[in-house]
Design a protein around this motif. Structure first.
Motif, PDB file in Angstrom:
ATOM      1  N   MET A  93       0.871  -1.281   0.002  1.00 40.32           N
ATOM      2  CA  MET A  93      -0.038   0.052  -0.058  1.00 40.32           C
ATOM      3  C   MET A  93       0.822   1.234   0.136  1.00 40.32           C
ATOM      4  N   ILE A  94       0.774   2.112  -0.978  1.00 39.95           N
ATOM      5  CA  ILE A  94       1.626   3.394  -1.019  1.00 39.95           C
ATOM      6  C   ILE A  94       0.651   4.402  -1.042  1.00 39.95           C
ATOM      7  N   VAL A  95       0.745   5.339  -0.112  1.00 42.71           N
ATOM      8  CA  VAL A  95      -0.261   6.675   0.146  1.00 42.71           C
ATOM      9  C   VAL A  95       0.784   7.827   0.006  1.00 42.71           C
ATOM     10  N   ALA A  96       0.151   8.473  -1.012  1.00 42.35           N
ATOM     11  CA  ALA A  96       0.879   9.724  -1.415  1.00 42.35           C
ATOM     12  C   ALA A  96      -0.067  11.035  -0.739  1.00 42.35           C
ATOM     13  N   ILE A  97       0.563  11.806   0.135  1.00 43.40           N
ATOM     14  CA  ILE A  97       0.017  12.912   0.703  1.00 43.40           C
ATOM     15  C   ILE A  97       0.658  14.266   0.449  1.00 43.40           C
ATOM     16  N   ASP A  98      -0.021  15.100  -0.483  1.00 37.60           N
ATOM     17  CA  ASP A  98       0.701  16.165  -0.915  1.00 37.60           C
ATOM     18  C   ASP A  98      -0.066  17.215  -0.267  1.00 37.60           C
ATOM     19  N   GLY A  99       0.361  18.894  -0.562  1.00 40.01           N
ATOM     20  CA  GLY A  99      -0.374  19.753  -0.398  1.00 40.01           C
ATOM     21  C   GLY A  99       0.812  20.720   0.270  1.00 40.01           C
ATOM     22  N   PRO A 100       0.298  22.245   0.159  1.00 47.43           N
ATOM     23  CA  PRO A 100       1.292  23.210   0.629  1.00 47.43           C
ATOM     24  C   PRO A 100       1.677  23.093   2.196  1.00 47.43           C
TER      25      PRO A 100
END
Length: 221
Positions: A1-8
């Motif tokens: 399971m690969i979870v990508a969390i992006d944001g400023p």
């Protein structure tokens, strides 16, 4: 399971990512720390970080190692613990310029992909271009947002007494730099789930993301 969390900055990426990884038994990677680490190395070694050619030439030199335990993430540069030095205002002021250099992004992106591929049980990777560029095939992509005011208040609180208005201006300036750079700009992936954290507590954001991960796992079975 690969979870990508992006944001400023200031949306709660780091706190959320670490907590989610710990709760689900996954590894954790703070990609921003890697860009800070290479920026710190450049500054420490006398590289003119405003000279893109000089930065590009030096991009392959430092040895950056990221520990992926969410309860105790570590980062070393050439064997030296860099977790403290990379958080200085000097590094913060220069990291966008260094990060915009294509050779730096190629070097760090390769490093990030190898770490994600080696994670034994899966990994939560946080950054600005994870879902769009680094790991476009991630199982789950989250994009955290929050109002500039909420983000500035959080970041000023972390910086112990920093001026909220000045912090807000700095965040907006960095958002603009990161969103408009030519190589891997800060952007929401088309298939990312957007979570506005302005009115949410950290615990609520963590619960939201954990639920999304568990739903993905259930579908994948």
């Amino acid at each position: 399971m690969i979870v990508a969390i992006d944001g400023p900055s200031g949306t709660g990426k780091s706190s959320t990512s670490k907590a989610v990884a710990a709760k689900l038994g996954l590894s954790y990677l703070d990609t921003g720390a890697q860009y800070r680490a290479i920026t710190w190395w450049m500054l420490t070694n006398g590289i003119d970080v405003d000279d893109a050619a000089a930065v590009a030439d030096a991009a392959g030199k430092p040895v950056i190692v990221s520990g992926t335990d969410p309860s105790h993430p570590t980062i070393t540069v050439d064997g030296v613990d860099a977790s403290g030095p990379i958080r200085t205002q000097e590094v913060t002021a220069k990291v966008s310029a260094v990060s915009a250099v294509p050779e730096v992004r190629a070097r760090i992106t390769g490093l990030q992909r190898s770490i994600a591929a080696a994670a034994p049980h899966g990994i939560v990777v946080e950054g600005r271009d994870i879902g769009t560029t680094v790991l476009p095939d991630a199982d789950l992509k989250i994009f955290l947002t929050a109002s500039p005011e909420a983000r500035a208040a959080r970041r000023a609180g972390e910086l112990k007494g920093a001026d909220v208005s000045a912090t807000r201006d700095a965040l907006i300036k960095r958002d603009t730099a990161d969103s408009t750079r030519k190589t891997s700009p800060l952007a929401k992936a088309e298939d990312a789930v957007e979570v506005d954290t302005t009115e949410l507590t950290l615990q609520q954001v963590v619960e939201c993301v954990v639920t999304l991960v568990e739903e993905k796992r259930a579908v994948a079975k």
